[in-house]
Design an enzyme around this catalytic site. Structure first.
Site, PDB file in Angstrom:
ATOM      1  N   PHE A 132      12.384 138.597  16.536  1.00  0.00           N
ATOM      2  CA  PHE A 132      11.200 138.109  15.906  1.00  0.00           C
ATOM      3  C   PHE A 132      11.896 136.574  15.235  1.00  0.00           C
ATOM      4  CE2 PHE A 132       9.603 136.307  11.961  1.00  0.00           C
ATOM      5  CZ  PHE A 132       8.240 136.589  11.933  1.00  0.00           C
ATOM      6  N   GLU A 133      11.225 135.819  15.472  1.00  0.00           N
ATOM      7  CA  GLU A 133      11.555 134.453  14.817  1.00  0.00           C
ATOM      8  C   GLU A 133      10.305 133.634  14.522  1.00  0.00           C
ATOM      9  OE1 GLU A 133      14.441 132.868  17.847  1.00  0.00           O
ATOM     10  OE2 GLU A 133      15.945 133.012  16.415  1.00  0.00           O
ATOM     11  N   ILE A 134      10.304 132.988  13.546  1.00  0.00           N
ATOM     12  CA  ILE A 134       9.352 131.639  13.573  1.00  0.00           C
ATOM     13  C   ILE A 134      10.104 130.882  13.007  1.00  0.00           C
ATOM     14  CG2 ILE A 134       6.979 130.839  12.405  1.00  0.00           C
ATOM     15  CD1 ILE A 134       5.926 133.350  12.034  1.00  0.00           C
TER      16      ILE A 134
ATOM     17  N   HIS B 162      22.047 132.206  16.595  1.00  0.00           N
ATOM     18  CA  HIS B 162      21.022 131.478  15.773  1.00  0.00           C
ATOM     19  C   HIS B 162      21.222 131.572  14.386  1.00  0.00           C
ATOM     20  CE1 HIS B 162      17.535 131.357  18.980  1.00  0.00           C
ATOM     21  NE2 HIS B 162      18.512 130.951  19.320  1.00  0.00           N
TER      22      HIS B 162
ATOM     23  N   TYR C  65      13.452 128.271   9.298  1.00  0.00           N
ATOM     24  CA  TYR C  65      13.811 129.354  10.289  1.00  0.00           C
ATOM     25  C   TYR C  65      13.312 130.587   9.356  1.00  0.00           C
ATOM     26  CZ  TYR C  65      16.440 132.404  13.254  1.00  0.00           C
ATOM     27  OH  TYR C  65      16.868 133.502  14.111  1.00  0.00           O
TER      28      TYR C  65
END
Ligand SMILES: Nc1nc2c(ncn2[C@@H]2O[C@H](COP(=O)(O)OP(=O)(O)O)[C@@H](O)[C@H]2O)c(=O)[nH]1
Ligand SMILES: [Mg+2]
Length: 388
Positions: free
Chosen positions: A275-277, A312, A218
């Site tokens: 924004f998340e990768i 999250h 994450y």
């Protein structure tokens, strides 16, 4: 008459030859070569000309293998121009070199215009999915009258999106379902992109490969405190979950990011999830699914207005090891109203960034990034004090 015309032709021919000779001779005069790294001599009164010494063009496509990864965007047809802006930035700064796919999800059917425009902008394959009704509606265990009363109260209190039903479905969907959509099952990694974001620096490496190589699950670029009014009982629900499923809580976790008293109270810090990768298999794991199911049944997506960002973030902080979460300092990002502009001038120049370092939110008192650095024993980038 014929003689005059002949003379005229000779004269025109001679003139053309003279002009040609002039151009050939002036172009063969050697011009002064660029002086590497030094401004050209400057005549008084003229502005200096600075040679760009980094003028080699990068290869159009990065060599090497690709990861099993995709961009993912939840959007309405009406978001078309705002998402186009985002796509263009992601493509220019990153994806034109990597050509990853892009999955678009919607609770309605995408129209032809949305599909045509976004397909033309993405360098990888594009896929368009409709969200099944049962993932975008009130679950049967929700008391709809109670939910409606809460929306009224929140409207009166002027809480942002407080009276919105669709925003609540969106937060619940991003919290618990997007990674299970049939189109997403093909992939292991995702990068979430929202409408109207900006990327300010070049990204010259494969961020998905970076995540895999460094065993990250994450990642984030901005962190901040959540509006308390939207999550009054979220932490109680989390405590119920951790009591029921202690086996899902990992040892070297980031509880200190979330709580100042070892878990008694939540300090409202979260990673900003627009924004998340991240790793989809982690979200599809029994640990995360148990967590989401438990929170979902607590009802706070509808009886309050729980956002997917704290949902999250709490999961990542408690169910991943500290070293599985990554802060991308080099991904410069804007989503209204916050900017992450990398600290450190050399980073910004090397990556051709166009953000104003004064806009960087990282070391602002309302950001939790300082705390993230502290709990991980990380050295803050040079110059951070000046940005506080
Ligand atoms: N399909 C669909 N997408 C939505 C809806 N509401 C929000 N979204 C998407 O969900 C994401 C978050 O919504 P946004 O309006 O940006 O919320 P904010 O960033 O919290 O202000 C964006 O990608 C939106 O395009 C909706 O009703 N339907
Ligand atoms: Mg948004």
């Amino acid at each position: 008459m014929a003689g005059t015309q002949r003379y005229l032709r000779y004269i025109i021919f001679a003139l053309v030859c003279l002009i040609l000779l002039f151009f050939i001779s002036s172009s063969s005069v050697p011009s002064r070569p660029w002086q590497e790294g030094k401004p050209q001599d400057v005549q008084p009164g003229t502005p200096p000309i600075t040679p760009n010494t980094q003028h080699e063009l990068p290869p159009a496509t990065a060599p090497g293998e690709r990861m099993n990864a995709t961009f993912v965007t939840l959007a309405r047809n009406s978001d078309i121009w705002e998402i186009s802006r985002s796509i263009r930035q992601v493509e220019d700064r990153f994806n034109r070199k990597f050509n990853y796919d892009w999955v678009f999800l919607n609770d309605d059917d995408f129209n032809d215009e949305f599909i045509k425009v976004t397909t033309s902008l993405v360098s990888g394959k594009t896929k368009y999915g409709k969200i099944p009704k049962e993932h975008w509606s009130f679950p049967e265990f929700i008391d709809q009258d109670r939910a409606a009363r809460v929306r009224e109260e929140m409207k009166e209190k002027k809480i942002i999106y407080g009276d919105s039903i669709s925003y609540r479905h969106m937060c619940r969907y991003e919290s618990g379902f997007f990674f299970r959509h049939p189109l997403m099952l093909d992939y292991e990694w995702y990068w979430r992109v929202e409408p109207s974001i900006e990327l300010f620096c070049d990204i010259n490496y494969d961020t998905f490969k970076f995540m895999a190589d460094n065993k990250k699950k994450y990642s984030f670029v901005l962190s901040l405190y959540e509006y308390v009014e939207t999550i009054p009982t979220l932490w109680d629900a989390v405590k119920n979950f951790t009591a029921a499923h202690p086996e899902h809580i990992v040892k070297d976790n980031s509880m200190a990011f979330l709580s100042d008293d070892d878990g008694k109270n939540y300090n409202h810090c979260h990673f900003w999830s627009n924004f998340e990768i991240g790793n989809l298999n982690w979200l599809r794991s029994p640990a995360y699914i148990d967590y989401f199911t438990s929170l979902d049944h607590a009802g706070g997506f509808f009886y309050e207005r729980w956002g997917d960002a704290p949902v999250h973030s709490i999961a990542a902080a408690l169910m991943l090891r500290k070293d599985e979460i990554h802060f991308f300092n080099d991904i410069a990002y804007y989503h209204v109203p916050f900017t992450h502009c990398p600290t450190g001038e050399s980073t910004r120049l090397n990556l051709k960034c166009h953000c104003n370092p004064k806009d960087n939110f990282d070391w602002n008192g309302y950001s939790c990034t300082n705390r993230y650095f502290d709990i991980n024993g990380m050295t803050k980038p040079e110059g951070y004090e000046k940005e506080q």
